[in-house]
Motif scaffolding. Structure first.
Motif, short mmCIF file in Angstrom:
data_model
loop_
_atom_site.label_atom_id
_atom_site.label_comp_id
_atom_site.label_asym_id
_atom_site.label_seq_id
_atom_site.Cartn_x
_atom_site.Cartn_y
_atom_site.Cartn_z
N ALA A 128 8.68 -2.05 12.73
CA ALA A 128 10.16 -2.28 12.07
C ALA A 128 10.05 -3.74 11.23
O ALA A 128 9.58 -4.44 11.72
CB ALA A 128 11.18 -2.51 13.17
N SER A 129 10.23 -3.63 10.06
CA SER A 129 10.04 -4.67 9.17
C SER A 129 11.33 -5.76 9.43
O SER A 129 12.42 -5.21 9.25
CB SER A 129 10.23 -4.21 7.65
N THR A 130 11.13 -6.89 9.30
CA THR A 130 12.00 -7.99 9.78
C THR A 130 12.04 -9.03 8.82
O THR A 130 12.54 -9.23 7.97
CB THR A 130 12.05 -8.46 11.09
N GLU A 161 0.83 -1.06 -0.07
CA GLU A 161 -0.04 0.05 0.04
C GLU A 161 1.01 1.27 -0.02
O GLU A 161 0.21 2.31 0.03
CB GLU A 161 -1.00 0.10 1.32
N THR A 162 2.17 1.09 0.08
CA THR A 162 2.86 2.42 0.04
C THR A 162 2.82 3.18 -1.15
O THR A 162 3.04 2.91 -2.30
CB THR A 162 4.54 1.78 0.12
N ALA A 163 2.49 4.44 -0.68
CA ALA A 163 2.01 5.58 -1.78
C ALA A 163 2.98 5.70 -2.79
O ALA A 163 2.67 5.75 -4.01
CB ALA A 163 1.35 6.64 -1.16
N ALA A 195 21.53 -0.18 10.22
CA ALA A 195 21.61 1.22 10.57
C ALA A 195 20.17 1.79 10.76
O ALA A 195 19.41 2.13 11.72
CB ALA A 195 22.46 1.98 9.90
N LEU A 196 19.19 1.43 9.81
CA LEU A 196 17.74 1.62 9.63
C LEU A 196 17.23 0.95 10.92
O LEU A 196 16.34 1.56 11.67
CB LEU A 196 17.17 1.25 8.53
N LYS A 197 17.53 -0.14 11.04
CA LYS A 197 16.54 -0.89 12.11
C LYS A 197 17.12 -0.15 13.44
O LYS A 197 16.12 0.13 14.43
CB LYS A 197 16.92 -2.32 12.43
C1 F6R Z 1 11.34 -0.01 8.34
C2 F6R Z 1 10.09 -0.17 7.70
C3 F6R Z 1 9.82 0.90 6.35
C4 F6R Z 1 9.33 0.21 5.23
C5 F6R Z 1 8.83 1.33 4.21
C6 F6R Z 1 8.15 0.48 2.88
O1 F6R Z 1 11.52 -1.03 9.27
O2 F6R Z 1 9.43 -0.74 7.80
O3 F6R Z 1 11.24 1.51 5.98
O4 F6R Z 1 10.24 -0.94 4.52
O5 F6R Z 1 7.91 2.11 4.89
O6 F6R Z 1 6.95 -0.12 3.40
P1 F6R Z 1 6.26 -1.26 2.46
O7 F6R Z 1 7.35 -2.42 2.35
O8 F6R Z 1 5.08 -1.81 3.04
O9 F6R Z 1 6.16 -0.52 1.09
#
Ligand code: F6R
Length: 613
Positions: free
Chosen positions: A405-407, A357-359, A488-490
């Motif tokens: 936080a994406s893992t 869904e990321t714009a 670094a982002l994490k």
């Molecule tokens: C960092 C994180 C963000 C997403 C970014 C894209 O942990 O989660 O940097 O990776 O907002 O999001 P998606 O993957 O949903 O398009």
């Protein structure tokens, strides 16, 4: 990011709405509110802060069963864009009569001119938000038909929206619409739920309708009627939700992030299962929908994404060039459509996104389609906008990712990119034997990750030495350079330590000026070409007093001895090794954040799904 819940039905409306908001908390927000239709008026309650605060406030002020007869309401969690996260700026917003209430995700880009015009017509605004302007606009357009009023208002709007609107003159009805910001409608038995995310719906029904851009829905307890903004009826299929309830619970872990880190061996097994062909030494990714000839004719792969997904794309760039012998580029999705990129029918665009869904990524996808590229998605959330608009691609099957936080999405993205590169590679220079070797390495990924996860306690001990500083620098080279960026982002997003990732060779071109006595440097010194040079870069840091935490390949004691502290990463193919290496850095970031007492699953200012550009 902002969350919408709306409900029409027989259940306790306030409870359903607040329960739904709780399910959306993971998206990140800073204020919350709810509005109900009570007889012939709208009542609103809002707070700055968490849903728990809203729940307490509602219990205190509405707890006497005063609104027990209400059947219709809307609610919202707000991630501030226009105006600070105060109670006044929280949604729902009312129109000038107080008879219309509206919640909104997205951004009304022309709100200033609309506001000036409305003020000229005598409207008075309480908040700084673009949303209140939209509420007043609907109110001004309302000549006794809320549906028509919402259509007329949205025709005047530039920007993006997912909205849910109610009017005290039309109880039992919600008008919902979308352009650029998702809206999904749960169709229950005598109840209907409107939400920006299926997570708010799953407790009530598994049957959902996803709105497309410019769809508008008239929602009652027993029916959902769909039109477009020009009042032409449209039909959308009812989909079956496949949402795993257990995955939405912490399951004994202190945080969702820790749970999701530990889930990675299983998530990766799901991402890989059935997708490797050991006989052909290739991969089976039918969702790509491409014939070997089409793949053979491709001239370039363009990978787009944001944040962590962008970092996965950077690993993919190495994989496509190295394994598939095809020119590959990574584009920041936010920049893509403004840069007027050169794309054509021989370009494969891979849009990488956990949420789908990321714009910015969606905008890049639309631009790629417009330019005639072959566009596919690599997405986790099934049925998300990017997956639907690309129409082809590969799902990650990582399961719901709740922590901001994406893992596990990152590691599954990299695993799938490796399989894509393997498939392309087999159509080009890769032999069956080479393909089989790589397939066997990819198959090992879950087990390799398990070996790192098992070191969690040791990493927690190491983190104690690094948790007090306010800066940290991550260095790596080759495919470990994107791993340094991701590490670094994490760290920065969950622990608020200022952290930056650099190519190891770049340090001496400027960043080394930042090093002081005991500045932490996290050096990824696993076996990749140029490792000796990285060791030289580490010595340069040590000479300036830095404290070095090294990621080193298993049994490489000589390299380990160069470090103040080290974490061993299992030996494997250098591209495959990016996955266990990043898992070590996820655990490092987690333990540092925990020691610093940070709110790990919902870091300040962050949103899970970034639906504004
Ligand atoms: C960092 C994180 C963000 C997403 C970014 C894209 O942990 O989660 O940097 O990776 O907002 O999001 P998606 O993957 O949903 O398009």
């Amino acid at each position: 990011m902002c969350g919408i819940v709306g409900y029409v039905g027989k259940a306790d409306v306030t409870e359903v709405l607040i329960g739904g908001l709780k399910r959306l908390e993971y998206r990140g927000y800073d204020s919350a509110g709810v509005a109900l239709i009570d007889d012939d008026r709208i009542v609103v309650n809002k707070v700055s802060g968490k849903v728990a605060g809203l729940k307490a406030r509602v219990r205190e002020e509405w707890g006497d069963g005063r609104y027990a007869k209400a059947t219709t309401g809307i609610a919202h969690t707000r991630w501030a864009t226009h105006g600070t996260p105060t109670e006044v700026n929280a949604h729902p917003h009312l129109d000038h009569t107080g008879e219309v209430a509206l919640v909104h995700n997205g951004i009304i880009e022309n709100y200033r001119s609309l506001r000036a015009r409305l003020e000229g017509n005598g409207h008075h605004f309480e908040s700084d938000t673009d949303t209140e302007v939209l509420a007043h606009l609907v109110g001004e357009c309302d000549k006794g038909d809320l549906f028509q009023a919402v259509c007329d208002a949205l025709h005047q709007v530039e920007g993006t929206f997912g909205v849910a609107v109610i009017s005290s003159r039309e109880p039992g009805r919600i008008i919902a619409a979308r352009r650029g910001s998702p809206i999904v409608i749960g169709v229950g038995d005598g109840e209907t739920i409107v939400a920006s995310d299926a997570a708010a719906i799953m407790a009530h029904t598994q049957r959902v309708v996803y709105l497309d851009d410019n769809d508008i829905a008239i929602v009652t307890a027993d029916a959902v009627e769909l039109r477009d903004l020009n009042n032409v009826p449209v039909t959308r299929e009812i989909a079956e939700l496949r949402y795993d309830e257990a995955a939405a619970e912490k399951g004994g872990y202190e945080h969702f992030m820790l749970k999701e880190i530990h889930e990675q061996p299983e998530a990766l097994a799901n991402a890989i299962r059935g997708r490797l062909d050991f006989d052909l030494g290739s991969s089976v990714l039918s969702g790509m929908g491409t014939s070997p000839r089409e793949l053979g004719e491709l001239a370039r792969v363009v990978l787009v994404g944001c944040g962590t997904s962008l970092h996965a794309g950077l690993v993919g760039e190495y994989a496509f060039e190295d394994l598939a012998d095809i020119h590959a580029e990574v584009e920041q999705a936010a920049e893509f459509r403004y840069r007027n990129p050169i794309m054509g029918s021989r370009d494969l665009m891979v849009a990488i996104s956990q949420s789908g869904e990321t714009a910015d990524t969606l905008a890049a996808v639309r631009e790629g389609i417009q330019k005639g590229a072959f566009v596919m998605s690599l997405v986790n959330v099934v049925g998300s906008t990017i997956s639907r608009e690309t129409g082809r691609g590969v799902y990650l099957h990582a399961g719901p990712e709740i922590s901001v936080a994406s893992t596990k999405a990152f590691t599954c993205q990299v695993a799938v990119l490796l399989m894509m590169a393997l498939k392309l590679g087999r159509g080009r220079r890769f032999s069956r034997v080479q393909g089989r070797e790589l397939a066997r390495e990819i198959e090992r990924i879950p087990e390799l990750v398990e070996m790192v996860v098992a070191q969690s306690d040791r990493i927690a001990e190491i983190a104690k030495e690094y948790s007090k500083g306010e800066h940290a620098y991550f260095i790596g080279r080759g495919p470990m350079y994107p791993v340094a960026l991701e590490g670094a982002l994490k760290l920065k997003e969950i622990s608020y330590v200022h952290a930056e990732g650099f190519h190891a060779a770049e340090l001496k071109h400027g960043p080394i000026a930042l090093l002081e006595q005991d500045t932490p440097v996290i050096a990824i010194a696993c076996d990749v070409p140029g490792k000796d040079k990285t060791l030289g870069n580490i010595e340069e840091c040590k000479a300036r007093g830095a404290r070095i935490l090294g990621l080193v390949s298993e049994r490489d004691h000589e390299t380990a001895e160069c470090m103040d502290d080290y974490i061993m990463i299992p030996r494997c193919h250098q591209l495959v090794a990016t996955i266990p290496a990043v898992v070590a850095l996820q655990l490092f970031a987690y333990h540092v954040a925990r020691l610093r007492g940070c709110e790990i699953d919902q870091p300040r200012n962050l949103a899970k799904s970034v639906t504004v550009e």
